[in-house]
Design an enzyme around this catalytic site. Structure first.
Site, PDB file in Angstrom:
ATOM      1  N   HIS A 276     -48.255 -27.147 127.257  1.00 55.09           N
ATOM      2  CA  HIS A 276     -48.292 -26.758 128.500  1.00 55.09           C
ATOM      3  C   HIS A 276     -47.098 -25.498 128.777  1.00 55.09           C
ATOM      4  O   HIS A 276     -47.527 -24.803 129.730  1.00 55.09           O
ATOM      5  CB  HIS A 276     -47.717 -27.849 129.399  1.00 55.09           C
ATOM      6  CG  HIS A 276     -47.355 -27.888 130.670  1.00 55.09           C
ATOM      7  ND1 HIS A 276     -47.885 -28.101 131.696  1.00 55.09           N
ATOM      8  CD2 HIS A 276     -46.162 -27.539 131.302  1.00 55.09           C
ATOM      9  CE1 HIS A 276     -47.235 -27.946 132.775  1.00 55.09           C
ATOM     10  NE2 HIS A 276     -45.941 -27.492 132.558  1.00 55.09           N
ATOM     11  N   GLU A 277     -46.178 -25.595 128.064  1.00 57.38           N
ATOM     12  CA  GLU A 277     -45.061 -24.520 128.265  1.00 57.38           C
ATOM     13  C   GLU A 277     -45.688 -23.290 127.574  1.00 57.38           C
ATOM     14  O   GLU A 277     -45.288 -22.204 128.458  1.00 57.38           O
ATOM     15  CB  GLU A 277     -43.778 -24.860 127.500  1.00 57.38           C
ATOM     16  CG  GLU A 277     -43.116 -26.093 127.959  1.00 57.38           C
ATOM     17  CD  GLU A 277     -42.579 -25.972 129.257  1.00 57.38           C
ATOM     18  OE1 GLU A 277     -42.003 -24.977 129.861  1.00 57.38           O
ATOM     19  OE2 GLU A 277     -42.776 -26.863 130.222  1.00 57.38           O
ATOM     20  N   ASP A 358     -51.065 -26.895 132.954  1.00 60.00           N
ATOM     21  CA  ASP A 358     -51.729 -28.334 132.479  1.00 60.00           C
ATOM     22  C   ASP A 358     -53.329 -28.012 131.912  1.00 60.00           C
ATOM     23  O   ASP A 358     -53.767 -28.654 130.962  1.00 60.00           O
ATOM     24  CB  ASP A 358     -51.920 -29.349 133.649  1.00 60.00           C
ATOM     25  CG  ASP A 358     -50.594 -30.095 133.902  1.00 60.00           C
ATOM     26  OD1 ASP A 358     -49.719 -29.860 133.071  1.00 60.00           O
ATOM     27  OD2 ASP A 358     -50.323 -30.726 134.837  1.00 60.00           O
TER      28      ASP A 358
END
Ligand SMILES: [Zn+2]
Length: 410
Positions: A276-277, A358
Protein backbone atom coordinates in the site's frame (compact mmCIF):
# COMPACT_ATOMS: atom_id res chain seq x y z
CA UNK A 1 -13.71 46.94 18.75
CA UNK A 2 -16.73 48.06 16.88
CA UNK A 3 -19.25 46.35 14.65
CA UNK A 4 -18.34 48.69 11.80
CA UNK A 5 -14.89 47.09 11.58
CA UNK A 6 -15.19 44.32 8.93
CA UNK A 7 -12.27 42.35 10.43
CA UNK A 8 -14.01 42.31 13.81
CA UNK A 9 -17.18 40.90 12.26
CA UNK A 10 -15.24 38.34 10.20
CA UNK A 11 -13.29 37.14 13.23
CA UNK A 12 -16.38 36.95 15.44
CA UNK A 13 -18.47 35.08 12.88
CA UNK A 14 -15.51 32.84 11.97
CA UNK A 15 -14.72 31.77 15.54
CA UNK A 16 -18.34 31.17 16.56
CA UNK A 17 -19.19 29.58 13.21
CA UNK A 18 -16.26 27.15 13.31
CA UNK A 19 -17.09 26.14 16.87
CA UNK A 20 -20.70 25.34 15.97
CA UNK A 21 -19.75 23.54 12.79
CA UNK A 22 -17.41 21.24 14.75
CA UNK A 23 -20.05 20.73 17.43
CA UNK A 24 -22.66 19.88 14.82
CA UNK A 25 -20.33 17.40 13.08
CA UNK A 26 -19.46 15.73 16.39
CA UNK A 27 -23.14 15.38 17.36
CA UNK A 28 -23.94 13.87 13.95
CA UNK A 29 -21.03 11.48 14.39
CA UNK A 30 -22.31 10.36 17.80
CA UNK A 31 -25.82 9.84 16.44
CA UNK A 32 -24.38 7.56 13.72
CA UNK A 33 -22.90 5.09 16.26
CA UNK A 34 -24.58 1.68 15.95
CA UNK A 35 -25.18 -0.47 19.02
CA UNK A 36 -24.80 -3.75 17.11
CA UNK A 37 -21.63 -5.02 15.43
CA UNK A 38 -21.67 -4.12 11.67
CA UNK A 39 -22.24 -7.18 9.44
CA UNK A 40 -18.82 -6.93 7.77
CA UNK A 41 -17.13 -7.22 11.18
CA UNK A 42 -19.16 -10.09 12.61
CA UNK A 43 -16.75 -12.93 13.36
CA UNK A 44 -13.72 -10.66 13.78
CA UNK A 45 -15.09 -8.31 16.47
CA UNK A 46 -16.94 -9.47 19.60
CA UNK A 47 -19.89 -7.67 21.23
CA UNK A 48 -17.62 -6.60 24.12
CA UNK A 49 -14.93 -5.24 21.79
CA UNK A 50 -17.57 -3.31 19.86
CA UNK A 51 -19.01 -1.89 23.10
CA UNK A 52 -15.51 -0.67 24.01
CA UNK A 53 -15.15 1.01 20.59
CA UNK A 54 -18.43 2.89 21.18
CA UNK A 55 -17.28 3.92 24.64
CA UNK A 56 -13.95 5.21 23.27
CA UNK A 57 -15.77 7.21 20.58
CA UNK A 58 -18.11 8.79 23.17
CA UNK A 59 -15.35 9.62 25.66
CA UNK A 60 -13.19 11.16 22.90
CA UNK A 61 -16.11 13.21 21.55
CA UNK A 62 -16.96 14.57 25.01
CA UNK A 63 -13.31 15.48 25.53
CA UNK A 64 -13.16 17.29 22.14
CA UNK A 65 -16.29 19.30 22.90
CA UNK A 66 -15.02 20.22 26.37
CA UNK A 67 -11.63 21.29 25.01
CA UNK A 68 -13.02 23.38 22.16
CA UNK A 69 -15.64 25.02 24.42
CA UNK A 70 -13.13 25.97 27.11
CA UNK A 71 -10.57 27.13 24.55
CA UNK A 72 -13.13 29.33 22.80
CA UNK A 73 -14.31 30.76 26.14
CA UNK A 74 -10.74 31.57 27.19
CA UNK A 75 -9.89 33.09 23.81
CA UNK A 76 -13.11 35.16 23.88
CA UNK A 77 -12.40 36.37 27.42
CA UNK A 78 -8.81 37.30 26.53
CA UNK A 79 -10.03 39.23 23.48
CA UNK A 80 -12.93 40.88 25.32
CA UNK A 81 -10.82 41.95 28.30
CA UNK A 82 -8.21 43.60 26.08
CA UNK A 83 -5.54 40.92 26.58
CA UNK A 84 -3.95 41.59 23.18
CA UNK A 85 -3.76 45.36 23.80
CA UNK A 86 -2.28 44.80 27.25
CA UNK A 87 0.36 42.44 25.83
CA UNK A 88 1.23 44.96 23.12
CA UNK A 89 1.66 47.83 25.59
CA UNK A 90 3.81 45.68 27.88
CA UNK A 91 6.08 44.51 25.04
CA UNK A 92 6.42 48.00 23.59
CA UNK A 93 7.61 49.15 27.01
CA UNK A 94 10.82 47.22 26.30
CA UNK A 95 11.62 49.46 23.27
CA UNK A 96 12.80 46.56 21.11
CA UNK A 97 13.45 46.72 17.38
CA UNK A 98 10.42 45.67 15.25
CA UNK A 99 11.69 42.15 14.55
CA UNK A 100 12.58 41.27 18.15
CA UNK A 101 9.30 42.79 19.27
CA UNK A 102 7.49 40.68 16.64
CA UNK A 103 9.23 37.51 17.86
CA UNK A 104 8.14 38.49 21.38
CA UNK A 105 4.49 38.89 20.34
CA UNK A 106 4.32 35.56 18.53
CA UNK A 107 6.51 33.69 21.04
CA UNK A 108 4.45 34.90 24.00
CA UNK A 109 1.14 33.99 22.35
CA UNK A 110 2.54 30.59 21.44
CA UNK A 111 3.64 30.04 25.06
CA UNK A 112 0.18 31.06 26.31
CA UNK A 113 -1.52 28.70 23.89
CA UNK A 114 0.76 25.81 24.88
CA UNK A 115 0.03 26.51 28.54
CA UNK A 116 -3.73 26.37 27.90
CA UNK A 117 -3.54 23.12 25.92
CA UNK A 118 -1.09 21.37 28.29
CA UNK A 119 -3.70 20.11 30.81
CA UNK A 120 -5.80 18.81 27.91
CA UNK A 121 -2.81 16.99 26.39
CA UNK A 122 -1.94 15.50 29.78
CA UNK A 123 -5.49 14.30 30.36
CA UNK A 124 -5.74 12.92 26.83
CA UNK A 125 -2.46 10.96 27.15
CA UNK A 126 -2.55 9.85 30.78
CA UNK A 127 -6.33 9.81 31.27
CA UNK A 128 -8.17 8.66 28.15
CA UNK A 129 -5.39 6.91 26.20
CA UNK A 130 -4.17 5.11 29.32
CA UNK A 131 -7.68 4.08 30.37
CA UNK A 132 -8.22 2.44 26.98
CA UNK A 133 -4.82 0.76 27.10
CA UNK A 134 -3.12 2.73 24.30
CA UNK A 135 -0.68 4.89 26.19
CA UNK A 136 2.69 3.39 27.00
CA UNK A 137 4.42 6.72 27.51
CA UNK A 138 5.94 7.59 30.87
CA UNK A 139 5.71 11.12 32.26
CA UNK A 140 9.46 11.35 31.60
CA UNK A 141 9.02 10.60 27.89
CA UNK A 142 6.14 13.09 27.72
CA UNK A 143 8.29 15.85 29.22
CA UNK A 144 11.31 14.96 27.04
CA UNK A 145 9.12 15.02 23.91
CA UNK A 146 7.89 18.49 24.86
CA UNK A 147 11.41 19.76 25.48
CA UNK A 148 12.69 18.35 22.20
CA UNK A 149 9.72 19.90 20.39
CA UNK A 150 10.46 23.26 22.02
CA UNK A 151 14.14 22.98 21.11
CA UNK A 152 13.27 22.23 17.46
CA UNK A 153 10.75 25.09 17.43
CA UNK A 154 13.37 27.54 18.66
CA UNK A 155 16.10 26.13 16.40
CA UNK A 156 14.05 26.02 13.17
CA UNK A 157 10.96 28.14 13.76
CA UNK A 158 12.50 31.23 15.30
CA UNK A 159 15.00 32.04 12.48
CA UNK A 160 12.30 31.33 9.89
CA UNK A 161 9.87 33.64 11.66
CA UNK A 162 12.53 36.34 12.01
CA UNK A 163 13.23 36.07 8.27
CA UNK A 164 9.51 36.41 7.42
CA UNK A 165 9.14 39.44 9.72
CA UNK A 166 12.21 41.02 8.15
CA UNK A 167 10.86 40.45 4.62
CA UNK A 168 7.55 42.07 5.51
CA UNK A 169 9.33 45.02 7.12
CA UNK A 170 11.51 45.59 4.04
CA UNK A 171 9.74 44.66 0.82
CA UNK A 172 6.37 45.45 -0.70
CA UNK A 173 6.38 42.05 -2.46
CA UNK A 174 7.17 40.28 0.81
CA UNK A 175 4.16 37.97 0.47
CA UNK A 176 5.68 36.46 -2.67
CA UNK A 177 9.15 36.12 -1.10
CA UNK A 178 7.59 34.75 2.08
CA UNK A 179 5.75 32.11 0.08
CA UNK A 180 8.97 31.12 -1.70
CA UNK A 181 10.88 30.92 1.59
CA UNK A 182 8.18 28.86 3.28
CA UNK A 183 7.89 26.52 0.28
CA UNK A 184 11.64 25.96 0.23
CA UNK A 185 11.56 25.36 3.99
CA UNK A 186 8.78 22.77 3.78
CA UNK A 187 10.52 20.96 0.92
CA UNK A 188 13.70 20.91 2.98
CA UNK A 189 11.75 19.54 5.95
CA UNK A 190 10.29 16.60 3.99
CA UNK A 191 13.91 15.67 3.28
CA UNK A 192 15.23 16.45 6.77
CA UNK A 193 12.44 15.04 8.93
CA UNK A 194 13.15 11.31 8.45
CA UNK A 195 16.92 11.88 8.63
CA UNK A 196 17.28 14.26 11.55
CA UNK A 197 14.02 14.86 13.36
CA UNK A 198 12.35 11.47 13.71
CA UNK A 199 15.55 9.88 15.13
CA UNK A 200 15.33 12.46 17.94
CA UNK A 201 12.03 10.94 19.02
CA UNK A 202 12.31 7.31 17.92
CA UNK A 203 14.99 4.67 17.93
CA UNK A 204 15.63 3.07 14.53
CA UNK A 205 17.20 -0.38 14.62
CA UNK A 206 18.06 -2.79 11.80
CA UNK A 207 15.40 -5.46 11.35
CA UNK A 208 16.50 -8.69 13.01
CA UNK A 209 13.73 -10.94 11.63
CA UNK A 210 15.58 -12.33 8.59
CA UNK A 211 12.56 -14.13 7.12
CA UNK A 212 10.47 -10.95 7.19
CA UNK A 213 13.33 -8.88 5.80
CA UNK A 214 13.80 -11.34 2.94
CA UNK A 215 10.06 -11.28 2.17
CA UNK A 216 10.10 -7.46 2.15
CA UNK A 217 13.08 -7.35 -0.22
CA UNK A 218 11.39 -9.92 -2.49
CA UNK A 219 8.15 -7.91 -2.60
CA UNK A 220 9.97 -4.68 -3.35
CA UNK A 221 11.85 -6.34 -6.22
CA UNK A 222 8.60 -7.73 -7.61
CA UNK A 223 7.10 -4.22 -7.51
CA UNK A 224 10.26 -2.69 -9.03
CA UNK A 225 10.75 -0.52 -6.00
CA UNK A 226 14.40 -0.66 -4.89
CA UNK A 227 14.89 -0.15 -1.15
CA UNK A 228 17.88 0.69 1.01
CA UNK A 229 17.71 -0.51 4.57
CA UNK A 230 14.78 -1.95 6.48
CA UNK A 231 14.54 -0.87 10.10
CA UNK A 232 12.26 -1.20 13.10
CA UNK A 233 10.99 1.79 15.08
CA UNK A 234 10.24 1.61 18.78
CA UNK A 235 6.70 3.01 18.56
CA UNK A 236 5.71 0.78 21.49
CA UNK A 237 7.55 3.09 23.89
CA UNK A 238 4.77 5.66 23.38
CA UNK A 239 1.60 3.98 22.24
CA UNK A 240 0.19 0.61 21.28
CA UNK A 241 -1.19 2.33 18.17
CA UNK A 242 0.99 1.46 15.18
CA UNK A 243 -0.62 3.72 12.66
CA UNK A 244 2.47 5.22 11.02
CA UNK A 245 4.07 2.44 9.09
CA UNK A 246 6.97 3.73 7.07
CA UNK A 247 9.09 6.81 6.96
CA UNK A 248 11.70 8.27 4.71
CA UNK A 249 10.15 7.44 1.40
CA UNK A 250 11.08 9.42 -1.66
CA UNK A 251 14.75 9.64 -2.39
CA UNK A 252 15.82 7.74 0.72
CA UNK A 253 13.60 4.67 0.14
CA UNK A 254 14.21 3.72 3.71
CA UNK A 255 11.56 1.49 5.16
CA UNK A 256 10.84 1.67 8.84
CA UNK A 257 8.18 -0.51 10.41
CA UNK A 258 6.70 0.21 13.79
CA UNK A 259 7.42 -2.61 16.22
CA UNK A 260 3.73 -2.50 17.20
CA UNK A 261 2.78 -3.30 13.59
CA UNK A 262 5.23 -6.22 13.41
CA UNK A 263 4.07 -7.63 16.74
CA UNK A 264 0.35 -7.68 15.91
CA UNK A 265 0.28 -8.66 12.24
CA UNK A 266 1.02 -11.68 10.08
CA UNK A 267 3.73 -11.53 7.43
CA UNK A 268 1.17 -11.24 4.62
CA UNK A 269 -0.60 -8.39 6.39
CA UNK A 270 2.67 -6.51 6.88
CA UNK A 271 3.56 -7.03 3.21
CA UNK A 272 0.11 -5.79 2.14
CA UNK A 273 0.57 -2.63 4.21
CA UNK A 274 4.02 -2.18 2.67
CA UNK A 275 2.58 -2.69 -0.84
CA UNK A 276 0.00 0.00 0.00
CA UNK A 277 2.79 2.44 0.93
CA UNK A 278 4.75 1.57 -2.21
CA UNK A 279 1.50 2.25 -4.11
CA UNK A 280 1.52 5.82 -2.73
CA UNK A 281 5.04 6.27 -4.11
CA UNK A 282 4.39 4.64 -7.46
CA UNK A 283 1.28 6.76 -8.07
CA UNK A 284 3.17 9.94 -7.19
CA UNK A 285 0.86 10.83 -4.31
CA UNK A 286 3.51 12.55 -2.19
CA UNK A 287 4.60 15.17 -4.79
CA UNK A 288 0.94 15.77 -5.68
CA UNK A 289 0.01 16.45 -2.05
CA UNK A 290 3.04 18.73 -1.66
CA UNK A 291 2.10 20.66 -4.82
CA UNK A 292 -1.45 21.07 -3.50
CA UNK A 293 -0.26 22.35 -0.15
CA UNK A 294 2.12 24.83 -1.83
CA UNK A 295 -0.78 26.10 -3.96
CA UNK A 296 -2.94 26.51 -0.84
CA UNK A 297 -0.18 28.39 0.99
CA UNK A 298 0.29 30.55 -2.15
CA UNK A 299 -3.36 31.57 -1.88
CA UNK A 300 -2.90 32.29 1.82
CA UNK A 301 0.09 34.57 1.17
CA UNK A 302 -1.85 36.36 -1.60
CA UNK A 303 -4.67 37.13 0.86
CA UNK A 304 -2.12 38.08 3.50
CA UNK A 305 -0.64 40.60 1.05
CA UNK A 306 -3.94 42.50 1.00
CA UNK A 307 -4.80 42.20 4.69
CA UNK A 308 -1.50 42.59 6.50
CA UNK A 309 -1.02 46.34 6.38
CA UNK A 310 -4.60 47.31 7.27
CA UNK A 311 -4.49 48.88 10.80
CA UNK A 312 -8.18 47.98 11.28
CA UNK A 313 -7.02 44.34 11.55
CA UNK A 314 -5.24 45.10 14.85
CA UNK A 315 -7.96 47.50 15.98
CA UNK A 316 -10.49 44.64 15.71
CA UNK A 317 -8.58 42.83 18.45
CA UNK A 318 -7.98 45.86 20.65
CA UNK A 319 -4.40 46.62 19.57
CA UNK A 320 -3.98 50.30 18.69
CA UNK A 321 -0.38 50.09 17.35
CA UNK A 322 -0.56 47.96 14.23
CA UNK A 323 2.56 45.93 13.41
CA UNK A 324 3.60 43.14 11.06
CA UNK A 325 3.62 40.57 13.86
CA UNK A 326 0.13 41.48 15.10
CA UNK A 327 -1.05 41.48 11.50
CA UNK A 328 0.24 37.91 11.07
CA UNK A 329 -1.39 36.76 14.32
CA UNK A 330 -4.79 38.29 13.61
CA UNK A 331 -4.74 37.24 9.97
CA UNK A 332 -4.19 33.65 11.09
CA UNK A 333 -7.34 33.89 13.26
CA UNK A 334 -9.42 35.35 10.44
CA UNK A 335 -7.99 32.86 7.96
CA UNK A 336 -8.92 29.74 9.98
CA UNK A 337 -12.44 29.18 8.52
CA UNK A 338 -11.01 29.46 5.01
CA UNK A 339 -8.19 27.13 6.03
CA UNK A 340 -10.79 24.57 7.05
CA UNK A 341 -12.54 24.91 3.67
CA UNK A 342 -9.28 24.51 1.76
CA UNK A 343 -8.40 21.56 3.99
CA UNK A 344 -11.49 19.81 2.60
CA UNK A 345 -9.80 19.68 -0.81
CA UNK A 346 -6.66 18.01 0.54
CA UNK A 347 -8.78 15.68 2.71
CA UNK A 348 -10.75 14.62 -0.34
CA UNK A 349 -7.58 14.08 -2.41
CA UNK A 350 -5.98 12.16 0.41
CA UNK A 351 -8.97 9.79 0.76
CA UNK A 352 -8.96 9.22 -3.01
CA UNK A 353 -5.22 8.41 -2.84
CA UNK A 354 -5.86 5.85 -0.09
CA UNK A 355 -8.28 3.97 -2.35
CA UNK A 356 -5.66 4.03 -5.13
CA UNK A 357 -2.94 2.71 -2.82
CA UNK A 358 -5.31 -0.02 -1.58
CA UNK A 359 -5.99 -1.00 -5.19
CA UNK A 360 -2.23 -1.19 -5.78
CA UNK A 361 -1.82 -3.47 -2.74
CA UNK A 362 -4.67 -5.64 -4.02
CA UNK A 363 -2.92 -6.01 -7.39
CA UNK A 364 0.32 -7.00 -5.64
CA UNK A 365 -1.03 -9.30 -2.95
CA UNK A 366 -4.72 -9.99 -3.56
CA UNK A 367 -7.45 -8.33 -1.48
CA UNK A 368 -7.53 -10.49 1.64
CA UNK A 369 -4.18 -9.63 3.35
CA UNK A 370 -5.04 -5.91 3.10
CA UNK A 371 -8.60 -6.53 4.30
CA UNK A 372 -7.42 -8.42 7.36
CA UNK A 373 -4.68 -5.84 8.08
CA UNK A 374 -7.26 -3.01 7.92
CA UNK A 375 -9.74 -4.90 10.09
CA UNK A 376 -7.09 -5.66 12.68
CA UNK A 377 -5.74 -2.08 12.74
CA UNK A 378 -9.23 -0.70 13.10
CA UNK A 379 -10.01 -3.14 15.91
CA UNK A 380 -6.72 -2.47 17.72
CA UNK A 381 -7.19 1.32 17.47
CA UNK A 382 -10.84 1.11 18.53
CA UNK A 383 -11.68 3.07 15.35
CA UNK A 384 -15.31 4.05 14.97
CA UNK A 385 -16.59 1.65 12.28
CA UNK A 386 -19.55 3.86 11.28
CA UNK A 387 -18.48 7.52 11.31
CA UNK A 388 -21.00 10.01 9.90
CA UNK A 389 -20.33 11.07 6.28
CA UNK A 390 -20.20 14.74 7.24
CA UNK A 391 -17.62 14.07 9.96
CA UNK A 392 -15.54 12.06 7.49
CA UNK A 393 -15.85 14.92 4.98
CA UNK A 394 -14.52 17.40 7.58
CA UNK A 395 -11.84 15.41 9.36
CA UNK A 396 -10.80 12.10 7.81
CA UNK A 397 -7.58 11.84 5.83
CA UNK A 398 -8.31 8.13 5.27
CA UNK A 399 -11.67 6.65 4.18
CA UNK A 400 -13.55 4.73 6.90
CA UNK A 401 -12.32 1.15 7.19
CA UNK A 402 -15.58 -0.47 6.03
CA UNK A 403 -15.55 1.58 2.81
CA UNK A 404 -11.96 0.51 2.15
CA UNK A 405 -12.82 -3.15 2.77
CA UNK A 406 -15.83 -2.88 0.45
CA UNK A 407 -13.68 -1.30 -2.29
CA UNK A 408 -11.00 -4.00 -1.88
CA UNK A 409 -13.58 -6.77 -2.20
CA UNK A 410 -15.46 -5.15 -5.08
ZN1 LIG B 1 -2.09 5.20 2.76
Amino acid sequence: MTLSNPWFLLALIGCIGLYHLELFATLLNMSALKAEVPDALKGSVTEEEHERTLEYARVSAKFDVLQSSLSLALFGAFWWCGGFGFMDAWLRGWHLDPITNGLGVIGLLFALQSLVSLPFDLYDTFGIEREFGFNKMTVGTFIMDRLKGLFLGVLLGLPLLALLLWLFEKFSLAALYGWLVLSAFSLLMTWLAPRLILPLFYKFQPMKDEALRAAIVKLSQKLAFPIGDVSVVDGSRRSTKGNAFFTGFGATKRIALFDTLIANHSQDEILAVLAHEIGHCKRGHVPKQIALSLAVSGLMFALLHFALHDPRLSAAFGVSHHSIAWGLVFFSIIYSPLSLLLGLISGHTSRKNEFEADAFAKEAMGAEPMVSALTKLSKDHLSNPTPHQFYVFLHYSHPPMLERVAALRA
